[in-house]
Design a protein around this motif. Structure first.
Motif, PDB file in Angstrom:
ATOM      1  N   ILE A 323       0.886  -1.165   0.000  1.00  0.00           N
ATOM      2  CA  ILE A 323       0.000   0.000   0.000  1.00  0.00           C
ATOM      3  C   ILE A 323       0.928   1.221   0.000  1.00  0.00           C
ATOM      4  CG2 ILE A 323      -1.769   1.300   1.240  1.00  0.00           C
ATOM      5  CD1 ILE A 323      -2.813  -1.309   2.368  1.00  0.00           C
ATOM      6  N   GLY A 324       0.894   1.959  -1.083  1.00  0.00           N
ATOM      7  CA  GLY A 324       1.844   3.044  -1.252  1.00  0.00           C
ATOM      8  C   GLY A 324       1.556   4.233  -0.359  1.00  0.00           C
ATOM      9  N   LYS A 325       2.586   4.982  -0.066  1.00  0.00           N
ATOM     10  CA  LYS A 325       2.453   6.202   0.720  1.00  0.00           C
ATOM     11  C   LYS A 325       1.385   7.108   0.111  1.00  0.00           C
ATOM     12  CE  LYS A 325       5.092  10.279   2.212  1.00  0.00           C
ATOM     13  NZ  LYS A 325       6.417  10.953   2.198  1.00  0.00           N
ATOM     14  N   GLY A 326       0.476   7.569   0.946  1.00  0.00           N
ATOM     15  CA  GLY A 326      -0.566   8.475   0.484  1.00  0.00           C
ATOM     16  C   GLY A 326      -1.787   7.801  -0.090  1.00  0.00           C
ATOM     17  N   GLU A 327      -1.828   6.463  -0.125  1.00  0.00           N
ATOM     18  CA  GLU A 327      -2.990   5.757  -0.651  1.00  0.00           C
ATOM     19  C   GLU A 327      -4.000   5.485   0.464  1.00  0.00           C
ATOM     20  OE1 GLU A 327      -0.936   3.598  -4.488  1.00  0.00           O
ATOM     21  OE2 GLU A 327      -1.360   2.387  -2.708  1.00  0.00           O
ATOM     22  N   ALA A 328      -5.245   5.297   0.068  1.00  0.00           N
ATOM     23  CA  ALA A 328      -6.352   5.168   1.015  1.00  0.00           C
ATOM     24  C   ALA A 328      -6.634   3.711   1.346  1.00  0.00           C
ATOM     25  CB  ALA A 328      -7.608   5.824   0.438  1.00  0.00           C
ATOM     26  N   ILE A 329      -7.146   3.503   2.558  1.00  0.00           N
ATOM     27  CA  ILE A 329      -7.461   2.166   3.075  1.00  0.00           C
ATOM     28  C   ILE A 329      -8.899   2.160   3.573  1.00  0.00           C
ATOM     29  CG2 ILE A 329      -6.868   0.419   4.806  1.00  0.00           C
ATOM     30  CD1 ILE A 329      -4.032   1.722   4.888  1.00  0.00           C
ATOM     31  N   LEU A 330      -9.653   1.146   3.160  1.00  0.00           N
ATOM     32  CA  LEU A 330     -11.040   0.961   3.590  1.00  0.00           C
ATOM     33  C   LEU A 330     -11.091  -0.217   4.553  1.00  0.00           C
ATOM     34  CD1 LEU A 330     -14.068   1.886   2.933  1.00  0.00           C
ATOM     35  CD2 LEU A 330     -14.101  -0.095   1.400  1.00  0.00           C
ATOM     36  N   ALA A 331     -11.592   0.011   5.763  1.00  0.00           N
ATOM     37  CA  ALA A 331     -11.738  -1.069   6.745  1.00  0.00           C
ATOM     38  C   ALA A 331     -13.022  -1.831   6.439  1.00  0.00           C
ATOM     39  CB  ALA A 331     -11.778  -0.489   8.156  1.00  0.00           C
ATOM     40  N   ALA A 332     -12.894  -3.053   5.920  1.00  0.00           N
ATOM     41  CA  ALA A 332     -14.041  -3.848   5.477  1.00  0.00           C
ATOM     42  C   ALA A 332     -14.573  -4.684   6.643  1.00  0.00           C
ATOM     43  CB  ALA A 332     -13.649  -4.731   4.298  1.00  0.00           C
ATOM     44  N   TYR A 333     -15.310  -4.036   7.538  1.00  0.00           N
ATOM     45  CA  TYR A 333     -15.755  -4.693   8.770  1.00  0.00           C
ATOM     46  C   TYR A 333     -16.757  -5.817   8.520  1.00  0.00           C
ATOM     47  CZ  TYR A 333     -13.509  -0.916  11.404  1.00  0.00           C
ATOM     48  OH  TYR A 333     -12.594  -0.045  11.942  1.00  0.00           O
ATOM     49  N   ALA A 334     -17.673  -5.643   7.580  1.00  0.00           N
ATOM     50  CA  ALA A 334     -18.646  -6.706   7.295  1.00  0.00           C
ATOM     51  C   ALA A 334     -17.934  -7.949   6.784  1.00  0.00           C
ATOM     52  CB  ALA A 334     -19.686  -6.224   6.291  1.00  0.00           C
ATOM     53  N   ALA A 335     -16.944  -7.759   5.928  1.00  0.00           N
ATOM     54  CA  ALA A 335     -16.175  -8.891   5.405  1.00  0.00           C
ATOM     55  C   ALA A 335     -15.357  -9.551   6.504  1.00  0.00           C
ATOM     56  CB  ALA A 335     -15.267  -8.418   4.274  1.00  0.00           C
ATOM     57  N   ALA A 336     -14.781  -8.754   7.391  1.00  0.00           N
ATOM     58  CA  ALA A 336     -13.955  -9.299   8.469  1.00  0.00           C
ATOM     59  C   ALA A 336     -14.795 -10.089   9.471  1.00  0.00           C
ATOM     60  CB  ALA A 336     -13.217  -8.167   9.179  1.00  0.00           C
ATOM     61  N   GLY A 337     -16.007  -9.609   9.766  1.00  0.00           N
ATOM     62  CA  GLY A 337     -16.847 -10.275  10.764  1.00  0.00           C
ATOM     63  C   GLY A 337     -17.259 -11.670  10.361  1.00  0.00           C
ATOM     64  N   ARG A 338     -17.333 -11.925   9.052  1.00  0.00           N
ATOM     65  CA  ARG A 338     -17.728 -13.247   8.555  1.00  0.00           C
ATOM     66  C   ARG A 338     -16.546 -13.986   7.919  1.00  0.00           C
ATOM     67  NH1 ARG A 338     -23.759 -13.232   6.010  1.00  0.00           N
ATOM     68  NH2 ARG A 338     -24.820 -11.983   7.599  1.00  0.00           N
TER      69      ARG A 338
END
Length: 421
Positions: A323-338
């Motif tokens: 993940i390059g410097k300055g790039e965005a990250i989405l926390a995929a909580y629904a995917a993680a929970g299952r």
């Protein structure tokens, strides 16, 4: 997105449906592409979705991951993210939600002084009272076998009234507040709708602050106005105050609405699970925590940013993915929970007796939700009261008729039609 190492995941972004039409199907597709994968948000804005719970927890606690778009998101810094982008408020507000490092510590400390455990605990009698009043209204609405929209009549008004009590919000501002909160979570909104939502939101919050400055009370708004740092005496700036109230209203309301909505739906569609609770073989705490795991109220949370290049192998992720410097990250909580790697092959199944109900529904690390105890309190009071009052409660429509809210962030139903008997 350019990276120095070859990708071992599909380099083409998975396009996220801004309407949230199939949250769990989309979560499964995110997982299928690997623990971290490129996705395209509204208007083609790219981010990395992280769905593996272990990898996500490590990223959420690493100081090289920021929530400050102004300092660390390349596209925001370059001016590519316009104020009418549907997710603009999620990345541009000035409060502890988007703060980083020492600034986050300062803001969280100021808010923590106001949003105390004592203040939450003191709300219990009022939550119980509001719950009973709303159940009276539900009973009246359902007389004669009439269908009742339980989301509209119970799941929605309970949290908005509780947050109103917490903030010292006059009753006449409640309807406008609800309307603008809905707008914040409307992730397929037009630019005009986005602009209108934020103008109206700031107007109602400014009215609340002005009222509480003139007439202080024993409420969170008054406490936030008065809060100051014990070391240097700093207070929340006016913008920070408004944006902190926006955070409290949005996060403290929508998440609890969805928790109640999804818990009721899960129990009504899994009568065997409800029987376990009624028979004493599982608790209402089990219901709350399993719902938070399998039906994360916030399906995906925008956004975080890499402060420097982050090799995923360093975090236990796939080799060659950076993940390059300055790039965005989405926390995929629904995917993680299952995630089957964490919860087994039956991770999709709602099971109140499941031993391991660990979830990330309230976040993790420095940004763990301050309002988690209040959300749990409301659910632990509301759910047993609802099912105790209406033991024959049942869905009034088929599963296929239930539609999701118009959001890929908010995991709830547009309505929840039930019959009481």
């Amino acid at each position: 997105m350019a990276h120095p190492d070859p990708l071992v995941v599909d380099p083409d972004p998975l396009v996220i449906d801004p309407t949230g039409g199939d949250i769990h199907g989309e979560a499964a597709r995110i997982r299928d592409r690997g623990p971290v994968t490129p996705v395209a948000l509204p208007d083609g804005v790219e981010a990395w979705a992280v769905s593996d719970p272990g990898l996500l927890k490590r990223l959420l606690t690493d100081p090289r991951v920021s929530k400050d778009a102004r300092r660390h998101w390349s596209r925001f810094i370059k001016g590519d993210i316009a104020p009418d982008w549907p997710l603009f408020s999620w990345v541009a507000v000035q409060n502890m939600f988007t703060a980083y490092g020492d600034e986050h510590k300062r803001l969280r400390a100021l808010v923590s002084k106001a949003f105390t455990a004592r203040r939450t605990a003191a709300l219990r009698p009022r939550v119980e009272e509001i719950t009973e009043l709303l159940l009276d209204q539900v009973e009246s609405a359902g007389e004669g076998g009439r269908t009742v929209d339980l989301r509209e009549e119970f799941c929605y008004p309970l949290p908005i009234r509780v947050i109103g009590e917490l903030l010292g919000l006059p009753e006449e501002l409640g309807a406008e507040l609800r309307a603008v909160v809905d707008g914040v979570f409307h992730t397929s909104a037009t630019p005009e709708q986005v602009t209108d939502t934020y103008a109206r939101f700031y107007a109602v919050l400014a009215e609340l602050v002005a009222l509480r400055r003139d007439s202080p009370g024993d409420d969170l708004t008054t406490a936030l106005i008065a809060a100051h740092d014990d070391v240097d005496g700093t207070r929340l700036s006016e913008q920070e105050l408004l944006d902190t109230l926006m955070l409290m209203v949005s996060a403290g309301h929508e998440t609890t609405v969805n928790l109640l909505d999804k818990a009721v739906h899960a129990l009504l569609t899994h009568p065997g699970q409800l029987a376990l609770v009624r028979g004493g073989d599982a608790s209402w705490d089990d219901v709350v925590e399993e719902t938070l795991r399998v039906e994360a109220p916030v399906a995906s949370l925008p956004l975080r940013y890499a402060v420097e290049d982050l090799a995923m192998a360093e975090f236990g992720g796939p080799e060659g993915v950076v993940i390059g410097k300055g790039e965005a990250i989405l926390a995929a909580y629904a995917a993680a929970g299952r995630h089957p790697g964490r919860h087994g092959v039956d991770a999709d199944r709602f099971d109140v007796t499941r031993v391991d109900k660990e979830h990330l529904a309230f976040g993790y690390g420095a940004h763990f939700c301050l309002g988690a105890p209040l959300g749990r309190l409301e659910a632990r009071i509301a759910l047993p009261a609802l099912f105790g009052r209406f033991p024959q409660l049942r869905l009034a429509v088929g599963q296929e008729e239930l539609k999701p809210v118009d959001s890929f962030i908010s995991n709830g139903h547009r309505s929840l039609p039930v019959r009481l008997r």
